[in-house]
Each structure stands twice: as C-alpha cells, then as structure tokens.
Design a protein around this motif. Structure first.
Motif, short mmCIF file in Angstrom:
data_model
loop_
_atom_site.label_atom_id
_atom_site.label_comp_id
_atom_site.label_asym_id
_atom_site.label_seq_id
_atom_site.Cartn_x
_atom_site.Cartn_y
_atom_site.Cartn_z
N LYS A 87 55.78 40.05 40.75
CA LYS A 87 54.94 38.88 40.51
C LYS A 87 53.45 39.20 40.58
CE LYS A 87 58.42 35.70 42.24
NZ LYS A 87 58.74 34.71 43.25
N ASN A 88 53.10 40.36 41.10
CA ASN A 88 51.68 40.69 41.24
C ASN A 88 51.11 41.43 40.05
OD1 ASN A 88 51.03 39.68 43.93
ND2 ASN A 88 52.66 41.06 44.55
N GLY A 89 51.92 42.03 39.21
CA GLY A 89 51.40 42.80 38.09
C GLY A 89 50.62 44.02 38.56
N TRP A 90 49.95 44.68 37.64
CA TRP A 90 49.18 45.89 37.94
C TRP A 90 47.74 45.73 37.49
CZ3 TRP A 90 50.73 50.16 40.58
CH2 TRP A 90 52.09 50.24 40.87
N THR A 91 46.84 46.31 38.26
CA THR A 91 45.41 46.31 37.95
C THR A 91 44.92 47.75 37.92
OG1 THR A 91 45.11 44.20 39.06
CG2 THR A 91 43.14 45.54 38.75
N PHE A 92 44.12 48.07 36.93
CA PHE A 92 43.49 49.38 36.83
C PHE A 92 42.14 49.30 37.53
CE2 PHE A 92 40.66 52.20 34.24
CZ PHE A 92 41.23 53.41 34.61
N LEU A 93 41.95 50.11 38.56
CA LEU A 93 40.70 50.12 39.32
C LEU A 93 39.95 51.41 39.03
CD1 LEU A 93 42.39 48.80 42.47
CD2 LEU A 93 40.45 47.69 41.43
N ARG A 94 38.75 51.28 38.48
CA ARG A 94 37.96 52.46 38.15
C ARG A 94 36.55 52.28 38.69
NH1 ARG A 94 36.32 53.24 32.19
NH2 ARG A 94 34.44 52.18 32.86
N LEU A 95 36.09 53.30 39.40
CA LEU A 95 34.70 53.34 39.86
C LEU A 95 33.99 54.42 39.06
CD1 LEU A 95 35.36 53.30 43.71
CD2 LEU A 95 34.83 51.37 42.23
N PRO A 119 39.29 44.71 50.65
CA PRO A 119 40.04 43.51 51.02
C PRO A 119 39.86 42.37 50.02
CG PRO A 119 38.91 44.42 52.93
CD PRO A 119 38.39 45.15 51.73
N GLU A 120 38.65 42.20 49.51
CA GLU A 120 38.41 41.12 48.55
C GLU A 120 39.04 41.42 47.19
OE1 GLU A 120 37.21 38.14 49.35
OE2 GLU A 120 37.19 38.98 51.37
N ILE A 121 38.97 42.66 46.77
CA ILE A 121 39.60 43.04 45.50
C ILE A 121 41.10 42.81 45.59
CG2 ILE A 121 40.13 44.95 43.93
CD1 ILE A 121 37.40 46.18 44.79
N ARG A 122 41.70 43.26 46.69
CA ARG A 122 43.16 43.10 46.86
C ARG A 122 43.55 41.63 46.87
NH1 ARG A 122 45.90 43.61 51.64
NH2 ARG A 122 44.07 44.61 52.53
N LYS A 123 42.73 40.78 47.51
CA LYS A 123 43.01 39.34 47.51
C LYS A 123 43.02 38.78 46.10
CE LYS A 123 40.64 38.01 51.49
NZ LYS A 123 39.59 37.21 52.10
N VAL A 124 42.04 39.18 45.30
CA VAL A 124 41.92 38.65 43.95
C VAL A 124 43.10 39.08 43.06
CG1 VAL A 124 40.54 38.83 41.82
CG2 VAL A 124 39.42 38.43 44.01
N ILE A 125 43.58 40.31 43.22
CA ILE A 125 44.65 40.77 42.32
C ILE A 125 46.05 40.44 42.82
CG2 ILE A 125 43.19 42.66 41.51
CD1 ILE A 125 45.14 44.56 43.04
N THR A 126 46.18 39.93 44.03
CA THR A 126 47.50 39.62 44.59
C THR A 126 47.86 38.17 44.30
OG1 THR A 126 47.19 41.26 46.31
CG2 THR A 126 48.91 39.63 46.68
N THR A 127 48.84 38.00 43.43
CA THR A 127 49.28 36.68 43.03
C THR A 127 50.26 36.10 44.04
OG1 THR A 127 49.09 37.38 40.75
CG2 THR A 127 50.37 35.40 41.15
N ASP A 128 51.16 36.93 44.55
CA ASP A 128 52.25 36.47 45.42
C ASP A 128 52.28 37.30 46.70
OD1 ASP A 128 54.53 35.37 46.48
OD2 ASP A 128 55.87 36.35 45.06
N GLU A 129 51.72 36.76 47.78
CA GLU A 129 51.68 37.49 49.06
C GLU A 129 53.07 37.87 49.56
OE1 GLU A 129 49.36 38.70 51.08
OE2 GLU A 129 47.74 38.14 49.74
N ALA A 130 54.08 37.04 49.26
CA ALA A 130 55.42 37.32 49.75
C ALA A 130 55.98 38.61 49.18
CB ALA A 130 56.35 36.15 49.41
N THR A 131 55.53 39.03 48.01
CA THR A 131 56.02 40.25 47.40
C THR A 131 54.99 41.39 47.45
OG1 THR A 131 55.29 39.61 45.20
CG2 THR A 131 57.54 38.98 45.85
N ALA A 132 53.94 41.21 48.24
CA ALA A 132 52.85 42.18 48.26
C ALA A 132 53.22 43.46 48.99
CB ALA A 132 51.60 41.57 48.89
#
Length: 135
Positions: A87-95, A119-132
């Motif tokens: 339910k969270n999908g994937w995010t590409f993180l590039r610096l 912590p803020e980035i992870r909050k934004v990309i996490t749709t479903d905490e139960a499956t995190a």
C-alpha cells in the motif's frame, strides 16, 4: 531505466568518475545507497559553453521503512507487489549536489541532510503505517 542517475547523468554529458555504495540514515538505521561522483566538464550549458562543477549523486529507493539501492532488486520487489500489494508504493530518493572540497565532505553534507529530513520524507511517502514495517 529512467530512475537511474548512472543512465541519465551520462546522457546529459556527465562522466562517471566513481561509483560505490555509501550509507544514508533512514528509519533509524544506516541503509545502503548508490554514491556517484560525476565529472561535468563535458556538460553543455544553456549559454552554449561546456563545463559544470563535479557533482555528487546519492540515491536509493524507499517504501515506507524498507529501502533498496539495487535497481534490479527494487524492480523485482515491485513486480512481486503486483501479487502481494504494498500500500505504500516506492519512491526514488536522489540527492544531487556540487562537490565541495572532497567527495567525503559532499557525502557528509548529504548524510547530514538525510539525518535532518528523513523523518519528514518518510512520513510523506508512507501511505499506510500498518504496512510500513518495523523500525
């Protein structure tokens, strides 16, 4: 393969100098990330001249608390998730940042950024905490 700087940066004229695995903070631990140093001498600028500073690029893929730095493995995870949905999908993180005095200083700056912002980035990309997943 559009989400891989090792493919798109050379297409823009950058020359890969080093490629290694580094660690970035994520979900309470250090996780592997791809770390590249690119030479920008051959990059065409908007003014028609060539040359931009050396650039450091660090990247990985994240799905809530889970990460993957290997593109092929991440693609396999996504394929498997068509059967077992994530339910969270994937995010590409590039610096991407200009190289400062040394590669290590550039990496240290990227690590400091991730330590502050993760912590803020992870909050934004996490749709479903139960499956995190567990930290």
């Amino acid at each position: 393969f559009a989400h891989r700087p090792d493919q798109c940066f050379p297409a823009g004229g950058y020359i890969g100098v080093t490629n290694r695995v580094a660690a970035l903070p994520w979900a309470g631990k250090d996780v592997p990330a791809v770390y590249w140093l690119f030479d920008g001498r051959a990059v065409l600028r908007p003014d028609g001249q060539t040359g931009v500073p050396m650039t450091t690029v660090t990247y990985f893929f994240a799905s809530a608390n889970r990460t993957e730095h290997d593109f092929i493995r991440q693609q396999l995870w996504m394929a498997l998730e068509r059967i077992f949905p994530n339910k969270n999908g994937w995010t590409f993180l590039r610096l991407s940042s200009p190289r400062v005095e040394t590669d290590q200083r550039a990496l240290d700056a990227q690590r400091a950024f991730m330590a502050a912002m993760e912590p803020e980035i992870r909050k934004v990309i996490t749709t479903d905490e139960a499956t995190a997943g567990a930290l």
